[in-house]
Write a protein that holds these residues in place. Structure first.
Motif, PDB file in Angstrom:
ATOM      1  N   VAL A 280       0.672  -1.511  -0.096  1.00  0.00           N
ATOM      2  CA  VAL A 280      -0.198   0.386   0.212  1.00  0.00           C
ATOM      3  C   VAL A 280       0.964   1.358   0.183  1.00  0.00           C
ATOM      4  N   ILE A 281       0.592   2.661  -0.870  1.00  0.00           N
ATOM      5  CA  ILE A 281       1.887   2.946  -1.301  1.00  0.00           C
ATOM      6  C   ILE A 281       1.007   4.575  -0.940  1.00  0.00           C
ATOM      7  N   ALA A 282       1.782   5.102  -1.434  1.00  0.00           N
ATOM      8  CA  ALA A 282       1.262   6.566  -1.018  1.00  0.00           C
ATOM      9  C   ALA A 282       1.329   7.816  -2.578  1.00  0.00           C
ATOM     10  N   GLU A 283       2.286   6.881  -3.722  1.00  0.00           N
ATOM     11  CA  GLU A 283       2.477   7.647  -4.539  1.00  0.00           C
ATOM     12  C   GLU A 283       1.124   8.146  -5.240  1.00  0.00           C
ATOM     13  N   PRO A 284       1.064   8.873  -5.461  1.00  0.00           N
ATOM     14  CA  PRO A 284      -0.254   9.099  -6.351  1.00  0.00           C
ATOM     15  C   PRO A 284      -0.064   9.515  -7.918  1.00  0.00           C
ATOM     16  N   GLU A 285      -0.726   8.510  -8.582  1.00  0.00           N
ATOM     17  CA  GLU A 285      -1.297   8.367 -10.937  1.00  0.00           C
ATOM     18  C   GLU A 285      -1.523   9.692 -10.963  1.00  0.00           C
ATOM     19  N   THR A 286      -1.014  10.643 -11.604  1.00  0.00           N
ATOM     20  CA  THR A 286      -1.359  12.201 -11.938  1.00  0.00           C
ATOM     21  C   THR A 286      -1.817  11.969 -13.330  1.00  0.00           C
ATOM     22  N   LYS A 287      -2.522  13.394 -13.937  1.00  0.00           N
ATOM     23  CA  LYS A 287      -2.899  13.763 -14.984  1.00  0.00           C
ATOM     24  C   LYS A 287      -2.947  14.542 -15.158  1.00  0.00           C
ATOM     25  N   ALA A 288      -2.361  15.799 -16.013  1.00  0.00           N
ATOM     26  CA  ALA A 288      -2.354  16.840 -17.171  1.00  0.00           C
ATOM     27  C   ALA A 288      -3.199  16.644 -17.963  1.00  0.00           C
TER      28      ALA A 288
END
Length: 378
Positions: A280-288
């Motif tokens: 379980v990680i805290a790294e987000p997926e991002t979208k621009a």
């Protein structure tokens, strides 16, 4: 009969006396004024209707075509123009006003509302919108509400790429929350966690979203929903693979919901430190994405109390029937509860240039929905 014909008729049928000269002056004066008015450039305000013609009004609606087709502004947009941004990007960009943003958060059937949300003008150029849906207590959501914007603001001064800023901010907030809990080792908050969906809007046109968990961000473009986030659940093949490679396992509760190690219904979150070694990680997926003011109606951020009972297009359709974003936020949160959601229901609605343009969107709703609890804990 035209004015020219009338002048010729008067000249041929009357003697050239004082009366005829006077009458000719009366006829020629309107003619001269008419020619001058035709050569004078016509000016129109942004909200003024223009007369129909084939180039600027192909559908005979009395409205001009949009600026991205002929270089003129769409007169359905009443917001003031952001001059510095418009100069910077080379096209008119309407201002997004915080006073018009709609927000609502209802406790539902829970004993406590663990949802948190925030909207702000973070810098002169960047607006900040965020929803946090806590679980195992409100402590993680409270921490994000208090510090996430601060971390982002500090990083923005050093990093131009907003997607990179969000990724670093999420990871740093997670580490800071871990240090915070280190001073309270016996606190029940040690197993607390939260989703985080954050949107940054720079110059009114550059939209970047980062997310962990199952809170969502969606954009309404031309009346259709455009999903900006994907839920982080064990049902996703890539997420399940990471959990298993890290030594975790997936189980299903009595309602058929998959959970990490039998307790958490998401594979990414801030907090949940007892499951960090299980993938379980805290790294987000991002979208621009770049906004199109004449086509984009609004941005909506929602927590799973709404998402689990209403699909994204349905949310988009309901909002499109509302008069303003504040009414829309209240209606969506209340409708989720009426449909049977037991969880906290939180939503932010940010209006853009095409707000109100798609009121004719399909208002039909699906009533064949799953009336199950949307809790993350088994």
């Amino acid at each position: 009969m035209s004015r020219v014909c009338l002048a010729r008729l008067a000249r041929c049928s009357r003697p050239h006396g004082h009366n005829s000269v006077f009458q000719m002056a009366l006829i020629q004066q309107p003619l001269q004024q008419n020619r001058q008015s035709q050569t004078r450039r016509q000016l129109h305000s942004p909200s003024e209707r223009r007369h129909s013609n084939t180039r600027f009004d192909p559908d005979s609606s009395g409205q001009p075509t949009t600026w991205d087709s002929f270089g003129i502004w769409d007169n359905r947009i009443d917001e003031p123009i952001l001059l510095p941004s418009s100069i910077r990007y080379g096209k008119p960009i309407p201002k997004v006003s915080l006073s018009k943003v709609g927000c609502a958060s209802l406790i539902g059937q829970r004993k406590e509302n663990e949802d948190r949300f925030q909207v702000s003008q973070m810098t002169d150029r960047i607006m900040y919108f965020a929803v946090f849906d806590g679980h195992g207590g409100p402590e993680a959501a409270d921490f994000c509400e208090k510090y996430m914007e601060t971390f982002i603001k500090d990083l923005v001064s050093e990093e131009e790429n907003l997607a990179t800023v969000l990724t670093k901010a999420f990871l740093e907030v997670d580490k800071a929350f871990a240090k915070h809990l280190h001073f309270f080792p016996n606190s029940p908050a040690t197993n607390a966690g939260t989703t985080a969906t954050v949107a940054l809007l720079r110059d009114g046109i550059e939209l970047v979203v980062g997310s962990v968990g199952d809170s969502r961000a969606m954009l309404c473009r031309r009346g259709k929903v455009l999903k900006l986030t994907d839920d982080h659940t064990p049902e996703r093949k890539d997420e399940k693979m990471r959990i298993k490679k890290s030594g975790g396992f997936i189980t299903w509760n009595s309602l058929g919901q998959p959970n990490v190690n039998g307790r958490l219904a998401m594979t990414r979150s801030i907090g949940d430190f007892d499951l960090k070694t299980m993938g379980v990680i805290a790294e987000p997926e991002t979208k621009a994405i770049s906004l199109h003011p004449v086509h984009d109606s609004f941005l909506a951020l929602t927590t799973d109390g709404i998402n689990f009972i209403m699909n994204s297009q349905e949310i988009c359709n309901v909002i499109n029937q509302c008069n303003d974003p504040k009414e829309a936020a209240q209606r969506i949160s209340e409708q989720a509860l009426q449909y049977g959601s037991e969880d906290n229901s939180t939503i932010i609605v940010v209006p853009f240039g095409a707000w109100g343009k798609h009121k004719s969107s399909d208002p039909s709703f699906s009533f064949s929905r799953s009336f199950v609890s949307s809790g993350r804990w088994a």
